[in-house]
Write a protein that holds these residues in place. Sequence first.
Motif, PDB file in Angstrom:
ATOM      1  N   MET A  95     -46.465  16.315 -23.979  1.00 51.35           N
ATOM      2  CA  MET A  95     -46.013  16.928 -22.733  1.00 51.35           C
ATOM      3  C   MET A  95     -44.498  16.880 -22.628  1.00 51.35           C
ATOM      4  O   MET A  95     -43.875  15.901 -23.042  1.00 51.35           O
ATOM      5  N   LEU A  96     -43.925  17.939 -22.035  1.00 49.58           N
ATOM      6  CA  LEU A  96     -42.484  18.032 -21.817  1.00 49.58           C
ATOM      7  C   LEU A  96     -42.203  17.885 -20.332  1.00 49.58           C
ATOM      8  O   LEU A  96     -42.880  18.496 -19.494  1.00 49.58           O
ATOM      9  N   ARG A  97     -41.187  17.066 -20.005  1.00 50.37           N
ATOM     10  CA  ARG A  97     -40.837  16.810 -18.612  1.00 50.37           C
ATOM     11  C   ARG A  97     -39.326  16.895 -18.419  1.00 50.37           C
ATOM     12  O   ARG A  97     -38.560  16.744 -19.372  1.00 50.37           O
ATOM     13  N   ASN A  98     -38.936  17.112 -17.169  1.00 46.19           N
ATOM     14  CA  ASN A  98     -37.541  16.963 -16.798  1.00 46.19           C
ATOM     15  C   ASN A  98     -37.195  15.488 -16.928  1.00 46.19           C
ATOM     16  O   ASN A  98     -37.847  14.632 -16.327  1.00 46.19           O
ATOM     17  N   GLY A  99     -36.162  15.186 -17.708  1.00 49.04           N
ATOM     18  CA  GLY A  99     -35.859  13.790 -17.992  1.00 49.04           C
ATOM     19  C   GLY A  99     -35.354  13.008 -16.795  1.00 49.04           C
ATOM     20  O   GLY A  99     -35.485  11.790 -16.740  1.00 49.04           O
ATOM     21  N   GLU A 100     -34.772  13.709 -15.828  1.00 49.07           N
ATOM     22  CA  GLU A 100     -34.213  13.034 -14.651  1.00 49.07           C
ATOM     23  C   GLU A 100     -35.262  12.792 -13.579  1.00 49.07           C
ATOM     24  O   GLU A 100     -35.336  11.702 -13.003  1.00 49.07           O
ATOM     25  N   THR A 101     -36.092  13.793 -13.310  1.00 45.21           N
ATOM     26  CA  THR A 101     -37.054  13.697 -12.211  1.00 45.21           C
ATOM     27  C   THR A 101     -38.457  13.340 -12.668  1.00 45.21           C
ATOM     28  O   THR A 101     -39.285  12.927 -11.848  1.00 45.21           O
ATOM     29  N   GLY A 102     -38.731  13.544 -13.963  1.00 50.84           N
ATOM     30  CA  GLY A 102     -40.081  13.309 -14.459  1.00 50.84           C
ATOM     31  C   GLY A 102     -41.032  14.459 -14.195  1.00 50.84           C
ATOM     32  O   GLY A 102     -42.222  14.385 -14.529  1.00 50.84           O
ATOM     33  N   ASP A 103     -40.537  15.541 -13.594  1.00 53.96           N
ATOM     34  CA  ASP A 103     -41.400  16.677 -13.275  1.00 53.96           C
ATOM     35  C   ASP A 103     -41.949  17.315 -14.558  1.00 53.96           C
ATOM     36  O   ASP A 103     -41.210  17.541 -15.524  1.00 53.96           O
ATOM     37  N   TRP A 104     -43.223  17.626 -14.514  1.00 55.08           N
ATOM     38  CA  TRP A 104     -43.897  18.244 -15.650  1.00 55.08           C
ATOM     39  C   TRP A 104     -43.387  19.659 -15.860  1.00 55.08           C
ATOM     40  O   TRP A 104     -43.240  20.431 -14.921  1.00 55.08           O
ATOM     41  N   ILE A 105     -43.075  19.987 -17.111  1.00 52.64           N
ATOM     42  CA  ILE A 105     -42.622  21.335 -17.463  1.00 52.64           C
ATOM     43  C   ILE A 105     -43.712  22.080 -18.222  1.00 52.64           C
ATOM     44  O   ILE A 105     -43.986  23.242 -17.950  1.00 52.64           O
ATOM     45  N   GLY A 106     -44.335  21.414 -19.183  1.00 48.61           N
ATOM     46  CA  GLY A 106     -45.366  22.089 -19.962  1.00 48.61           C
ATOM     47  C   GLY A 106     -46.087  21.147 -20.901  1.00 48.61           C
ATOM     48  O   GLY A 106     -45.659  20.010 -21.133  1.00 48.61           O
ATOM     49  N   THR A 107     -47.204  21.628 -21.438  1.00 48.06           N
ATOM     50  CA  THR A 107     -48.033  20.875 -22.376  1.00 48.06           C
ATOM     51  C   THR A 107     -48.159  21.656 -23.669  1.00 48.06           C
ATOM     52  O   THR A 107     -48.398  22.867 -23.649  1.00 48.06           O
ATOM     53  N   PHE A 108     -47.989  20.968 -24.793  1.00 46.24           N
ATOM     54  CA  PHE A 108     -48.123  21.608 -26.104  1.00 46.24           C
ATOM     55  C   PHE A 108     -49.568  21.456 -26.571  1.00 46.24           C
ATOM     56  O   PHE A 108     -50.023  20.345 -26.869  1.00 46.24           O
ATOM     57  N   GLN A 109     -50.276  22.557 -26.654  1.00 40.48           N
ATOM     58  CA  GLN A 109     -51.699  22.530 -27.001  1.00 40.48           C
ATOM     59  C   GLN A 109     -51.930  23.113 -28.390  1.00 40.48           C
ATOM     60  O   GLN A 109     -51.441  24.197 -28.695  1.00 40.48           O
ATOM     61  N   GLY A 110     -52.666  22.373 -29.216  1.00 42.78           N
ATOM     62  CA  GLY A 110     -52.943  22.845 -30.573  1.00 42.78           C
ATOM     63  C   GLY A 110     -53.440  21.762 -31.506  1.00 42.78           C
ATOM     64  O   GLY A 110     -54.155  22.046 -32.469  1.00 42.78           O
ATOM     65  N   HIS A 111     -53.079  20.507 -31.255  1.00 34.35           N
ATOM     66  CA  HIS A 111     -53.557  19.410 -32.094  1.00 34.35           C
ATOM     67  C   HIS A 111     -55.027  19.118 -31.806  1.00 34.35           C
ATOM     68  O   HIS A 111     -55.517  19.325 -30.687  1.00 34.35           O
ATOM     69  N   LYS A 112     -55.702  18.583 -32.825  1.00 33.95           N
ATOM     70  CA  LYS A 112     -57.117  18.228 -32.685  1.00 33.95           C
ATOM     71  C   LYS A 112     -57.352  16.733 -32.857  1.00 33.95           C
ATOM     72  O   LYS A 112     -58.493  16.308 -33.062  1.00 33.95           O
ATOM     73  N   GLY A 113     -56.296  15.969 -32.778  1.00 29.59           N
ATOM     74  CA  GLY A 113     -56.400  14.519 -32.893  1.00 29.59           C
ATOM     75  C   GLY A 113     -55.268  13.862 -32.134  1.00 29.59           C
ATOM     76  O   GLY A 113     -54.377  14.535 -31.608  1.00 29.59           O
ATOM     77  N   ALA A 114     -55.309  12.550 -32.067  1.00 31.28           N
ATOM     78  CA  ALA A 114     -54.270  11.800 -31.360  1.00 31.28           C
ATOM     79  C   ALA A 114     -52.894  12.155 -31.899  1.00 31.28           C
ATOM     80  O   ALA A 114     -52.707  12.341 -33.101  1.00 31.28           O
TER      81      ALA A 114
END
Length: 348
Positions: free
Chosen positions: A44-63
């Motif tokens: 997951m990508l977030r704003n580093g200052e506020t912690g607000d969620w920006i987006g999720t990278f979807q595609g992996h099938k494992g941890a």
Amino acid sequence: MDKKKVVAPLVCHGHSRPVVDLFYSPITPDGFFLVSASKDSTPMLRNGETGDWIGTFQGHKGAVWSCCLDKCALRAASASADFSAKLWDALTGDVLHSFEHKHIVRACAFSEDTHLLLTGGMEKVIRMFDLNRPDAPPREIEKSPGSVRTLAWLHSDQTILGSCTDMGGVRLWDVRTGTIVRTLETKSSVTSAEVSQDGRYITTADGSTVKFWDANHFGLVKKYDMPCIVESASLEPKFGNKFIAGGEDMWIHVFDFHTGEEVGCNKGHHGPVHCVRFSPGGESYASGSEDGTIRIWQTVNYTEQESYTANGPSQNVKDVVNEVTHQMKNALIATEGTKPIDVKATEN
């Protein structure tokens, strides 16, 4: 211990399983960003200052065990248990390329010039992928003696450092020759290895010990015993006067870099802390835990003697108060007397 202060963190939810890696981007024209790796397979990508969620990278099938951003925060990379490392567009979330491996990938790192991606894992092979030619076969350097746990670049991409999951020590590879040139000895397996922002120190966590190494001469600079087994440590990047460590006791401990004295202790996680990292400006730090949350803590001044000139007063607060009080008294004398008194004259 009476100097410790309680800090209320920003709590970032979203991951459904443990958070195992965190990475801050450098400061960019758009701010700075935080990417997180989790066993739920979705970085997951977030704003580093506020912690607000920006987006999720979807595609992996494992941890996903490791994640990073390039210096402009335009691309992200991740290393996964699905035998792949992926390159992502950090603006759209699209997969730019998937680098297939033969076993679990535990670590990844962008080179400083952003042209190369470094990967390593259970194969004990360290690979360098040319991102300008992602379909080309990667360059492989001398095998790691054990399964790769952490990887980082050093000396303007001339040196690679890495640690193993099943043995102690941090090994240094010369990129030109592809061979191991030095080993920094530790008793336990190194679970965290960080190169300081100014390139002076290598910070390692092994067992219940945090060590600081000279990044140029590789001598041991400082060694501190921790109150518990720690999994991660990070040095404050701006002043280098404190460091943080997190581990089995679920707390984030703050220490004085010069003395090793514990000056702060932040509680809030409900599981062991797997990763801690300072933001690029040092104004906050993030922690990731077995409980699936990321917590962002504001950096606190732990002594009255600390002073900052960049964005705050250069004097001690008490000195400023005393100076203002003195000027107010002089002004009062001037209004009460029959003859006005020049405040500047009294100060001179």
